[in-house]
Scaffold this active site. Structure first.
Site, short mmCIF file in Angstrom:
data_model
loop_
_atom_site.label_atom_id
_atom_site.label_comp_id
_atom_site.label_asym_id
_atom_site.label_seq_id
_atom_site.Cartn_x
_atom_site.Cartn_y
_atom_site.Cartn_z
N CYS A 200 -13.86 8.54 34.59
CA CYS A 200 -13.08 8.44 35.83
C CYS A 200 -12.87 9.88 36.29
CB CYS A 200 -11.77 7.69 35.61
SG CYS A 200 -10.88 8.12 34.10
N ARG B 172 -8.47 5.04 33.44
CA ARG B 172 -9.34 3.94 33.83
C ARG B 172 -10.49 3.75 32.85
NH1 ARG B 172 -9.53 6.06 40.03
NH2 ARG B 172 -9.16 8.03 38.94
#
Length: 887
Positions: A821, A827
């Site tokens: 990410c 994420r």
């Protein structure tokens, strides 16, 4: 007899003294000097204070604190509305009473009505030592929810309401609590019978919690709400979009349409300033940046701009500094001279810990009566700074007062005779296999902040510099390092002290308090013994490097003496970093109806039941927040070498040395900010190998492709966009379709790019060529566009669809999948956990998300960055299980 004389007789006199006129003037002056101020408290009680109108606000504040007998007083303040003030501008926004200014000057010709409120919302309720202080916070948050200043999900509102019911009504009793026993209590906005039924179901699960426990649990869940402790200020960004700015202990928070879209933490802010209607923040420059970031916001008025600036000054000083800055006088200085000169949180916590806790009795205020069909809808976001008092039952006399106890060993105001006090081990007296109980105010949960968050200097009317700050300089950590606590215990009638210890496997492993039983000497002592405290001395014996059995023997020896006195010198838990050893599941799920426990073949089903229960109660998130973010025993030395520092996108996101990816033939050296993360699936031969890495910088794009070449990767998963909220999150490290990007050792050519129908994903195909061997291979590139930084995807369905497409795109099981990410932790961790959970489900294995996070963090620090991401992926796991079960 005195004869009457005309007034003319006094005209020629040499001197007169007008007694009557002076008496009238003195009476008027006395009347003007006195000021009666009505203060409304959080339990709706009112009290009139009489002060001289020339005194400053600090005098009135001190009178209020003395009236409440409030010890941890610095979190609170007095507010007043400008609606009826001559000095005001007609707005209904609330103002905080300034302790350094005259009361009369601030209130003007108002009706002298003030409101006692929480001003500084503590980051963690365990920092509040006094039960009475926590109760005041509880009243404030309950009011914030009912009056609509805090917007929260229905499930969270129901959970918090269930703790309110437990605090006020105690344990659920079927014979006392009928079907509509909650119908007269105002617990949540827009309350319905269906909501009351759900609250009742959760109320039944809180059996055994004392009012103080229930209120602590209420606070512990409330602190995770996005709008916790946020007073919103209307503003516009540079694109003239309506936004709201709020100040918290973390920093400056930005909301849009009720959704938090950004957080500028104090550690990232260099300066805050304002000029007229413009408010500015200057951000700290990252190693990868060669420019300063200055953000400006358009406020409604000059006064609103200054009010926000003053709030920032106060919050930063209170939460981040040891003591307020020294007042300096500069006769020719320009701009506002405002500063916060009250006590800081550090000073408050230090004083209370050194003084000890005084046990108190006080009367709790009941909930407001609910008038059916007349509940007002929550106010709009623009009205959240306004006062609106909901109808309430008249409080009893002295409902807000407390009574001090002078007994040497104070008893609790609320006791529970049914608490199981059977304690049977020799480590201090607590049964290890007891079910996981309610939160204890002594258990200090860790404060999770964002590592790669986006948390400014123009000529201004106000300028405030935030001093350099690091983890090692944290007021909390320094407090713990500087303070050792002496605790004196006497055994109960069973000869037990009520605590467990662990550690001491070798002299380098500290002895820690692992459990403290409720309503035992260890729980009721002042100061209280807390889970995680390190034992330094026992009855004068140094145990900082003692073995476990030595400590047990010393405790047993203390029982043998006539008094049984046990003197412990402890180091508070906040003074060191310790991985909380929570193991899922913390208890065994037993089906309703007296059925037999599930068989091993039903382990997956059992884990999903535990997952659902944990999500409903909030325990799942609580355990996540106690897990270490960075493994305390793993080093990151390579990343800190001078020639590697600028290769890190963020200064605090660094790869472990033991699992980092080592480049072999890279022109720029062997370092890249990336770690191998291997997730094995039990009972199968499957091991999913990932390379978790940061989004490449312009200077590290060549290293990134060198890694793809050397590790023979053929799949790249990108979970960020190039720019988010105006800041670069990842360098565009690939060429446009039909074009090529050449480096020393490799060449990358883009051959295809396709966006899905929802415009949430982009799929690309590259051809990577090794210039030395002239061999080429295809690289699949999958980018998730609709995933906000530090947030969660809008649609769980799309997230699950994307994860399934990633699984299908794996061409070789032994080839690592590169996932990144911006920082390569938040994420990135969510995707790795989700794919791992899907593989476990297919193998019929139980899924324990916290264990997966622990496994990931043993290979790369901070994987899954915040609680909202963890909750989202847990909900997605459960949704995937339910969907597969239906299919």
């Amino acid at each position: 007899m005195i004869e009457s004389v005309s007034k003319r007789a006094f005209r020629g006199s040499s001197g007169t003294y007008n007694v009557h006129a002076l008496e009238l003037a003195a009476a008027r002056e006395r009347k003007l000097k006195g000021l009666s101020v009505t203060v409304r408290f959080l339990d709706d009680a009112e009290y009139v204070f009489h002060v001289d109108n020339r005194v400053k606000g600090s005098v009135l504040l001190e009178l209020v604190y003395q009236h409440l007998e409030l010890v941890e007083k610095d979190y609170f303040g007095l507010q007043y509305s400008e609606d009826s003030c001559i000095l005001g501008n007609g707005s209904s926004w609330m103002r905080w009473l300034d302790p350094s200014k005259s009361i009369k000057k601030q209130l003007g010709n108002c009706q002298n009505q003030l409101y006692f409120r929480v001003k500084f919302y503590v980051s963690d309720p365990s920092k509040l030592q006094e039960e009475y202080t926590r109760y005041q916070f509880y009243l404030q948050l309950r009011r914030d929810i009912l009056e609509g200043r805090i917007q929260l999900a229905p499930s969270t509102a129901i959970l918090l309401a269930s703790y309110t019911v437990q605090s006020e009504l105690g344990d659920f009793q079927p014979e006392e609590h009928g079907p509509n026993y909650l119908s007269n209590l105002q617990l949540v906005p827009n309350q319905t019978e269906e909501i009351e039924k759900k609250i009742s179901e959760l109320h039944k699960l809180h059996t055994g919690q004392l009012p103080a426990d229930a209120e602590f649990n209420f606070l512990d869940h409330a602190k995770r709400i996005d709008m916790y402790g946020v007073e919103l200020h209307k503003a516009k960004d540079n694109a003239h979009k309506e936004i709201q700015l709020g100040v918290t202990h973390l920093g400056l928070v930005v909301f849009q349409n009720g959704v938090r879209i950004n957080l500028f933490s104090w550690s990232k802010i260099m300066k805050i300033s304002f000029k007229r209607k413009r408010f500015f923040i200057q951000l700290r420059r990252e190693p990868s940046e060669n420019y300063d970031t200055l953000l400006g916001f358009n406020m409604e008025t000059y006064r609103s701009s200054k009010t926000l600036w003053k709030s920032c000054v106060e919050h930063h000083t209170f939460f981040r500094l040891h003591s307020p800055r020294v007042r300096r006088k500069f006769p020719l200085s320009l701009g506002s001279k405002f500063a916060y000169y009250g006590r800081t949180e550090y000073q408050t916590v230090s004083e209370v810990r050194q003084r000890g806790i005084l046990e108190r009795k006080f009367v709790r205020s009941p909930s407001k009566q609910l008038v059916k069909h007349t509940i007002c809808p929550p106010p709009s976001l623009e009205d959240k700074g306004k006062i609106g008092i909901a109808p309430a039952r008249p409080p009893g006399p002295y409902a807000h007062k407390i009574t001090s106890l002078d007994t040497k060993e104070p008893k609790k105001a609320w006791t529970e005779d049914s608490v199981d006090r059977r304690i049977s081990d020799d480590d201090g007296g607590f049964l290890e296999k007891t079910l996981e109980g309610p939160f204890s105010p002594g258990l200090a949960a860790r404060v999770i902040s964002y590592a790669d968050e986006d948390p400014p200097s123009p000529t201004s009317n106000g300028l405030y510099y935030t001093p350099p700050y690091s983890v090692s300089q944290s007021p909390t950590s320094q407090l713990a390092d500087d303070v050792s606590v002496t605790i004196v215990l006497h055994p109960d009638e069973e000869g037990k002290y009520g605590f467990n210890v662990k550690g001491g496997n070798d002299p380098n492993v500290p002895i820690l308090v692992s459990r403290v039983a409720p309503n035992t000497p260890a729980d009721k002592c002042v100061p209280r013994l807390c889970e995680g405290d390190q034992l330094m001395q026992i009855n004068g014996h140094d145990v900082s490097h003692a073995l476990h059995q030595e400590v047990v023997n010393l405790i047993q020896d203390a029982r043998g003496i006539s008094s049984g006195k046990l003197v412990l010198v402890t180091k508070p838990a906040a003074s060191y970093r310790l991985s909380a050893e929570f193991e899922e599941p913390p208890y065994q799920y037993v089906p309703a109806g007296g059925q037999d426990p599930p068989s091993p073949g039903d382990a997956l089903k059992q884990s999903m039941l535990l997952l659902a229960d944990g999500l409903a109660s909030g325990a799942l998130i609580a355990r996540y927040e106690t897990l270490y973010r960075k493994h305390p025993e793993l080093t990151c030395d390579e990343s800190c070498k001078p020639h590697n520092i600028n290769k890190n996108r963020y200064r605090d996101i660094l790869p472990y040395d033991c699992s980092r990816v080592v480049l072999k033939n890279a022109p720029n050296g062997d370092y890249i900010n990336a770690n191998f993360v291997t997730m094995s699936i039990p009972t199968t031969d499957t091991s999913n190998v990932y390379i978790a890495t940061q989004g490449p910088l312009p200077s590290t794009a060549e290293d990134f492709w060198q890694m793809i070449l050397e590790e023979e990767c053929d799949l790249i998963v990108m979970l960020t966009t190039i720019v988010e909220r105006g800041r670069a999150k990842c360098h565009k490290y690939w060429p446009e379709v039909g074009e090529a990007m050449s480096f020393v050792n490799v060449e990358v050519r883009s051959v295809r790019e396709e966006t899905d129908e929802s415009e949430s994903f982009v799929f690309r195909d590259f051809v990577l060529t090794d210039k030395e061997t002239d061999q080429s291979r295809e690289i699949r590139h999958m980018q998730y566009l609709a995933w906000p930084d530090h947030g969660v995807p809008d649609s769980p369905r799309l997230f699950l669809l994307f994860t399934e497409r990633v699984r299908k795109a794996r061409s070789r099981p032994d080839a690592p999948v590169v996932v990144h990410c911006s920082a390569g932790i938040g994420r990135t961790g969510v995707l790795v956990l989700m794919e791992t959970a899907l593989c476990l489900m297919e193998a019929g294995q139980p899924v324990y998300p916290l264990e997966i996070v622990r496994t990931m963090r043993e290979q790369r620090s901070m994987m899954i960055q915040n609680a909202s991401q963890y909750r989202f992926v847990c909900e997605s796991v459960h949704a995937a299980y339910c969907e597969k079960k239906v299919m």
